[in-house]
Design an enzyme around this catalytic site. Structure first.
Site, PDB file in Angstrom:
ATOM      1  CG  ASP A  71       7.878  10.917   3.057  1.00  0.00           C
ATOM      2  OD1 ASP A  71       7.812   9.929   3.802  1.00  0.00           O
ATOM      3  OD2 ASP A  71       7.253  11.007   1.982  1.00  0.00           O
TER       4      ASP A  71
ATOM      5  CD  GLU B  12       9.701   3.457   1.938  1.00  0.00           C
ATOM      6  OE1 GLU B  12       9.470   3.452   0.714  1.00  0.00           O
ATOM      7  OE2 GLU B  12       8.787   3.545   2.790  1.00  0.00           O
TER       8      GLU B  12
HETATM    9  O1  FUB Z   1       5.670   9.491   0.828  1.00  0.00           O
HETATM   10  C1  FUB Z   1       5.796   8.510  -0.167  1.00  0.00           C
HETATM   11  C2  FUB Z   1       6.726   7.440   0.250  1.00  0.00           C
HETATM   12  O2  FUB Z   1       6.294   6.856   1.478  1.00  0.00           O
HETATM   13  C3  FUB Z   1       8.124   7.899   0.569  1.00  0.00           C
HETATM   14  O3  FUB Z   1       8.885   8.214  -0.558  1.00  0.00           O
HETATM   15  C4  FUB Z   1       8.591   6.744   1.352  1.00  0.00           C
HETATM   16  O4  FUB Z   1       9.785   6.941   2.033  1.00  0.00           O
HETATM   17  C5  FUB Z   1       7.412   6.507   2.268  1.00  0.00           C
HETATM   18  O5  FUB Z   1       7.431   7.343   3.381  1.00  0.00           O
END
Ligand code: FUB
Length: 318
Positions: free
Chosen positions: A14, A221
């Site tokens: 991320d 996301e």
């Molecule tokens: O790293 C945890 C979660 O996985 C992140 O918040 C999302 O975007 C995904 O990458």
């Protein structure tokens, strides 16, 4: 360009990259294997601290600035330090981070430091009115800062459809408009929201909202917002179809029009990125799970050059 992980002594994911003090600073998640079994809510992404990375040139040595913030440092947090972002204002550095509170609800916190590499000191409470995950802070260049955020499934955005937390909240039906990320302007001290939280609309080529059933294009996301030649670019993960895609607008508040896909699925379930200009070239920071042999919760950050064509389209990244 090499496809090697930026660092191998930690699992990282991320990556939110920014240029501060003429260096690239990267604010990643710090993955670990805590033994929590995998599920569709991402319980196995069970991270407890952040490390900030930096480098003064792409391909150069990477500095790990050590532990920047831990779960134990933040009174309101129970677990799961997910994807963070950072900003600078008046020489002060701000780390925005999502985590589950003691009731199991994702909130977004803010922590500050006088150094981009930390350590950071967290505010005792999450940002009032915050929810869900994956904050991205847009410095608008006119003194205004916006926070963009949200993620469905484990990120809980579907539980906030009415504006109030509903543990049984579901995604819209496939023929209904998909959920969009949220945006709010930040207050002058960057520690609260100023004004309303609004949902960003992402429209198709006919001006119609992308539908919840359109898993190849709908928002899932990992939002990132940047400006290129006066246009706002909102890029994000499509989640269960594993693409990085983007949409553009003339305003940070949208509406955005879907433009296309720029990264195909990588090794591992999640895909997440940031885009930054450094010394006149554009760079995509993202992750995959190659370093752990494909274990989705043990990821590694990578960087690749990003190109636009003359019309401002982001070219697919090889
Ligand atoms: O790293 C945890 C979660 O996985 C992140 O918040 C999302 O975007 C995904 O990458």
């Amino acid at each position: 360009m090499s496809d090697q992980p930026l660092v191998t002594h930690l699992y990282t994911a991320d990556p939110s990259a920014h240029v501060f003090q003429d260096r690239i600073y990267i604010y990643p998640s710090h993955d670990r294997d805590s033994g929590v079994p995998a599920d569709d809510l991402g319980s196995h992404y069970d991270m407890v601290d952040y490390h900030v990375l930096s480098l003064d040139r792409i391909g150069g040595p990477v500095t790990d600035h050590g532990v920047a913030l831990t779960v134990a440092d933040v009174p309101w947090v129970d677990k799961q330090f997910w994807a963070p972002d950072a900003a600078v204002k008046n020489g002060r550095y701000y780390l925005f981070f999502p985590a589950k509170d003691k009731t199991g609800v994702f909130r977004i916190g803010v922590a500050t430091s006088d150094q981009p590499g930390g350590p950071f000191k967290a505010e005792p409470e999450p940002i009032k009115g915050s929810f869900s995950i994956d904050p991205c802070c847009l410095a608008n260049g006119d003194g205004r800062f916006f926070l963009v955020w949200g993620g469905i499934w484990g990120g809980q955005l579907q539980r906030w459809r009415t504006g109030v937390y509903d543990p049984n909240g579901r995604e819209p039906a496939p023929h209904e408009p998909a959920l969009g990320p949220r945006i709010a302007e930040l207050s002058d001290d960057l520690k609260s929201f100023k004004g309303d939280i609004t949902e960003l609309q992402i429209l198709d080529e006919h001006g119609q909202p992308l539908l919840a059933g359109d898993h190849d294009r709908r928002y899932f996301e990992g939002p990132w917002m940047h400006q290129y030649q006066g246009t706002y670019y909102l890029s994000y993960s499509t989640g269960d179809t594993h693409y990085l895609v983007y949409a553009t607008s003339q305003s940070p508040r949208g509406p955005f029009t879907y433009r296309g896909r720029f990264l195909e699925p990588v090794i591992g379930w999640t895909t997440h990125h940031s885009i930054v200009e450094f010394q006149g070239r554009w760079w995509l920071f993202h992750h995959d799970a190659s370093l752990s042999g494909g274990q989705s919760h043990l990821r590694c950050v990578k960087v690749k050059e990003l190109f636009y064509d003359a019309a401002g389209n982001i070219l697919p990244v090889k």
